[in-house]
Each structure stands twice: as C-alpha cells, then as structure tokens.
Design an enzyme around this catalytic site. Structure first.
Site, short mmCIF file in Angstrom:
data_model
loop_
_atom_site.label_atom_id
_atom_site.label_comp_id
_atom_site.label_asym_id
_atom_site.label_seq_id
_atom_site.Cartn_x
_atom_site.Cartn_y
_atom_site.Cartn_z
N GLY A 231 97.90 -7.27 -16.01
CA GLY A 231 98.96 -6.31 -15.92
C GLY A 231 99.98 -6.65 -14.85
N CYS A 232 100.09 -7.78 -14.15
CA CYS A 232 100.62 -7.85 -13.10
C CYS A 232 101.54 -9.18 -13.25
CB CYS A 232 100.08 -7.99 -11.92
SG CYS A 232 100.85 -8.04 -10.29
N GLY A 233 102.92 -8.86 -12.74
CA GLY A 233 103.85 -9.94 -12.92
C GLY A 233 104.30 -10.49 -11.45
N CYS B 183 102.25 -10.46 -8.77
CA CYS B 183 101.03 -10.64 -7.89
C CYS B 183 101.01 -11.92 -6.88
CB CYS B 183 99.52 -10.67 -8.47
SG CYS B 183 99.29 -9.20 -9.39
N HIS C 27 105.00 -9.52 -19.57
CA HIS C 27 105.86 -10.54 -18.87
C HIS C 27 105.66 -11.91 -19.26
CE1 HIS C 27 102.32 -11.34 -16.26
NE2 HIS C 27 101.98 -9.80 -16.27
#
Length: 273
Positions: A109-111, A113, A182
C-alpha cells in the site's frame, strides 16, 4: 523461470444462509529487488509479471534516469525467494545515483516507504506545459469502465489494481496490472517507454484513489492527465495543480469530478455555479 501470477487456494465461505468450501484464485506477490550497478535501490512487493517494464518504469518515475538510453544493460534473476531486476547505468547516471542514494522498502500500500528525508516525500517536480491532449467528455467518463474490461488478472482474482494509457479518440492502448497501484503505474510507464509511446500524448487511467506518489510518477513520466475511479487526497490535488497535471477523479457511472487544469478536457457543457 516464469512465475504464476495467481494460484488457486482453498477457503471456507461463511454466509447468512450457511457455509461451504471454496477455492479462489488469489494473486501472487513477491519481493522484487531493483538493483542498479550491483546495489539494491528498492525492494517492492509486487505481482511477478512484466518485471522489465516495472524496472524500467521505476527508473524513470523515480528520476534515476531521464531516458532509457541511460540504462546500458538489464537482466532478470529469479532466486526462488524473490526476483532481482538488475540494471547497469551509464557512468554519469551511476554517479548521480550514488549522490542521492536511498533505500526503500515498499509494502503493497505504500509508494514512499524508506525515503530518508522529509524533503524527498514532496520533492520538486517538473511542470508540464499547458496544451494537448484534448480529451472528450466521453473519453474521460468511460475510461475506468473501459479499463475494467482489460484486466484479466483482476477478473480472475478481484484483488489487483491496473494502470491504463488512454489516447484521444483511440481509447486505452496499453494496460499493466499489479497488487500495488504505484507498481502498476511503474509497469505502464516502463511499457510505454520501451515501445516508444509518448506519455505526453494521452492520459493515465487508474483503478485507485490518487495519492501523492501517483502524481509524482505522472509528472516525471510527462503525462499531463490522470483519470481515477476514486478520490484524490488534498495534497495530491495541490501537487497536480503545481505540476500542471489535469486531474479527473470519481470517473465512473458516466461522470467524473474535474479538478486541476480542466482545459485539456472538453466537457461539452456549461459550468454550473
């Protein structure tokens, strides 16, 4: 070694009228190490397909290279526990990367980090000049529905995102899927660059909300329009305005919300106060 993109897995469906054994197709995700000149720049959890597109798109959307000619060689190595996407850079780009080296660990869920300073989170972006493409109201209103019909992995698993590239009057001409939104966009950016399709000629279409990293990747790819099925964050909208990107959100059911730089879309209707 070609990895499967999905696997059939057993489970138990519990419903108001009872329960039953089920078998569902679920998408795979594996660690993908993006390695430049022998040093790992990022490890992302991603769907194990279109790895070359992913690696080249990541290099472009992270500003590691400005053009694919700056990547001198590429290879993909599967180690069982994960995949290495290995790239070797032209000398000047290799030196530039050493100067800004960072390590990222990116769960689904993270682009953003793993960045090592707050400044990197909202880094300055190139501004896209005003002008083309001019998309019709129908182009934008039907974009996410058209994309939905071009997602075989999502049709199989109901658990992946997609990024599509829309050309005015031609529809969606390229699509990439991944468990991460992403990652899907990086794969699409890489696919366009590797096939010589100019991202400035059309619009990116996303099956997700619009967060900061999607605007950043669009700007670095030179794409002037981003169309999404869901909402933008307020920060993403401010960034789109600053970067000269047209942002259309909630594109579904025949309509859409139009935010920044609306002149690239011909709505065919008068504005309502």
């Amino acid at each position: 070694m070609t990895r499967p993109l999905a696997r059939s897995m057993p489970g138990l469906s519990v419903q108001p009228d009872g329960q039953r054994a089920i078998v569902r197709a679920l998408p795979e995700e594996v660690p993908i190490a993006l390695v430049f000149d022998g040093t790992t720049q990022a490890v992302m959890m991603a769907t194990p397909g279109d790895i070359a597109d992913f690696a080249h798109g990541f290099a472009l959307s992270e500003g590691i290279v400005d053009d694919l000619s700056q990547i001198e060689d590429f290879e993909e190595a599967d180690h069982g526990g994960g995949i290495e996407a290995r790239m070797w850079l032209r000398t000047d780009r290799a030196e530039a990367l050493k100067a800004r080296r960072r390590v990222m660990a990116g769960p689904v869920g993270c682009g953003l980090c793993g960045i090592d300073s707050l400044d990197q989170a909202l880094r300055p972006l190139p501004r896209i000049a005003a002008g083309s493409p001019l998309l019709s109201r129908a182009d934008v209103a039907g974009a996410t529905e058209a994309l939905a019909g071009l997602q075989p992995l999502h049709a199989q698993t109901r658990a992946t995102h997609a990024a599509g590239f829309l050309l005015p009057g031609q529809g969606i001409v390229a699509v990439r899927e991944d468990v991460g939104r992403h990652n899907a966009l990086d794969k699409l950016i890489g696919a366009l660059a590797r096939t010589g399709i100019d991202a400035s000629a059309g619009a990116f279409v996303m099956t997700s909300r619009v967060s900061v990293e999607l605007i950043q990747k669009s700007a670095l790819a030179g794409c002037p329009v981003l169309i999404a099925v869901s909402a933008p964050t307020a920060t993403a909208l401010r960034l789109a305005e600053e970067a000269g990107i047209t942002l259309a959100a909630f594109a579904r059911g025949g309509g859409f919300d139009l935010y920044s730089h609306p002149d690239r879309i011909s709505t065919g209707v008068s504005h309502v106060a």
